[in-house]
Design a protein around this motif. Structure first.
Motif, mmCIF file in Angstrom:
data_model
loop_
_atom_site.group_PDB
_atom_site.id
_atom_site.type_symbol
_atom_site.label_atom_id
_atom_site.label_comp_id
_atom_site.label_asym_id
_atom_site.label_seq_id
_atom_site.Cartn_x
_atom_site.Cartn_y
_atom_site.Cartn_z
ATOM 1 N N VAL A 194 39.652 48.619 36.258
ATOM 2 C CA VAL A 194 38.126 47.896 36.944
ATOM 3 C C VAL A 194 37.656 46.375 36.113
ATOM 4 N N LEU A 195 38.043 46.111 34.649
ATOM 5 C CA LEU A 195 38.412 45.030 34.542
ATOM 6 C C LEU A 195 39.293 43.795 34.051
ATOM 7 N N GLY A 196 40.057 44.410 34.624
ATOM 8 C CA GLY A 196 41.506 44.049 35.023
ATOM 9 C C GLY A 196 41.337 43.315 35.765
ATOM 10 N N SER A 197 41.209 43.692 37.077
ATOM 11 C CA SER A 197 40.705 43.309 38.460
ATOM 12 C C SER A 197 40.105 42.165 38.884
ATOM 13 N N CYS A 198 39.156 42.111 37.759
ATOM 14 C CA CYS A 198 37.425 40.732 37.684
ATOM 15 C C CYS A 198 38.181 40.067 37.051
ATOM 16 N N ILE A 199 39.672 39.382 36.703
ATOM 17 C CA ILE A 199 40.611 38.478 35.717
ATOM 18 C C ILE A 199 41.002 36.914 36.649
ATOM 19 N N GLU A 200 39.979 35.754 36.781
ATOM 20 C CA GLU A 200 40.444 35.606 37.824
ATOM 21 C C GLU A 200 41.782 34.810 38.113
ATOM 22 N N GLN A 201 42.395 34.637 39.231
ATOM 23 C CA GLN A 201 43.710 33.585 38.417
ATOM 24 C C GLN A 201 43.491 32.214 39.787
ATOM 25 N N ASN A 202 44.265 31.808 38.742
ATOM 26 C CA ASN A 202 44.183 30.453 39.180
ATOM 27 C C ASN A 202 45.243 29.576 39.210
ATOM 28 N N TYR A 203 45.772 29.894 40.440
ATOM 29 C CA TYR A 203 47.187 29.891 40.828
ATOM 30 C C TYR A 203 47.593 27.993 41.607
ATOM 31 N N PRO A 204 48.257 27.039 40.352
ATOM 32 C CA PRO A 204 48.032 25.329 41.273
ATOM 33 C C PRO A 204 48.626 25.848 42.787
ATOM 34 N N ILE A 205 48.223 25.083 43.185
ATOM 35 C CA ILE A 205 48.334 25.038 44.499
ATOM 36 C C ILE A 205 48.875 22.785 44.035
ATOM 37 N N TRP A 206 50.352 22.641 44.692
ATOM 38 C CA TRP A 206 51.064 22.408 45.229
ATOM 39 C C TRP A 206 50.705 20.803 45.739
ATOM 40 N N GLU A 207 50.196 19.774 46.045
ATOM 41 C CA GLU A 207 49.864 18.812 46.931
ATOM 42 C C GLU A 207 50.868 17.977 47.347
ATOM 43 N N GLY A 208 52.261 17.900 47.494
ATOM 44 C CA GLY A 208 52.814 16.569 47.899
ATOM 45 C C GLY A 208 53.015 16.581 48.973
#
Length: 159
Positions: free
Chosen positions: A15-29
């Motif tokens: 339950v608590l592990g699923s609340c971690i926000e993932q900030n994956y980098p987005i390539w803008e090139g």
């Protein structure tokens, strides 16, 4: 009691592990690449593929991919003929413009090569093309080149 505590602890981890926000980098090139370079194996010892076409084919259309968000307006992409790797003669064996357009709201453009029918003179010539891009779109280092081998049939045997 230990069993209930273990199950409760395991549930809390999920339950608590699923609340971690993932900030994956987005390539803008933004890059352009030849579709044939992506899908065709390179020539031995080179980093580009070779496509064989007959001198009677007329026009060869090569798909150029935009690897980026689609643009709201047309993008003009420049390309060049690479002297090293080219034995074909401009105006004699082929004609190209040096630019292609990727239309607005599209991910693809077409580079057209007009192959000149030089007749039955035998042999073949090569044409190496390289994408250069524009001010905001760069060429993909791995997929910016394609070589055309233009074959010419042998003359009829003298009889």
């Amino acid at each position: 009691m230990k069993k209930i505590l273990s199950i409760f602890s395991l549930v809390m981890v999920f339950v608590l592990g699923s609340c971690i926000e993932q900030n994956y980098p987005i390539w803008e090139g933004a890059e352009v690449e030849f579709q044939n370079a992506v899908t065709t194996a390179p020539v031995a010892g080179q980093n580009y593929p070779r496509l064989t076409v007959a001198n009677t084919v007329g026009t060869v259309n090569l798909q150029v991919n935009l690897v980026a968000r689609q643009r709201a307006s047309d993008e003009t992409i420049t390309y060049r003929v690479v002297p090293e790797g080219t034995t074909a003669v401009a105006g004699t064996d082929y004609n190209v413009s040096g630019t292609l357009t990727i239309p607005a709201n599209s991910s693809f453009g077409t580079l057209s090569v007009a192959v000149v029918n030089t007749g039955a003179i035998g042999g073949s010539v090569d044409l190496l093309l390289e994408l250069e891009g524009n001010a905001t779109i760069q060429p993909s280092e791995n997929y910016k080149r394609v070589q055309l081998r233009i074959t010419r049939p042998n003359p009829p045997a003298a009889g």
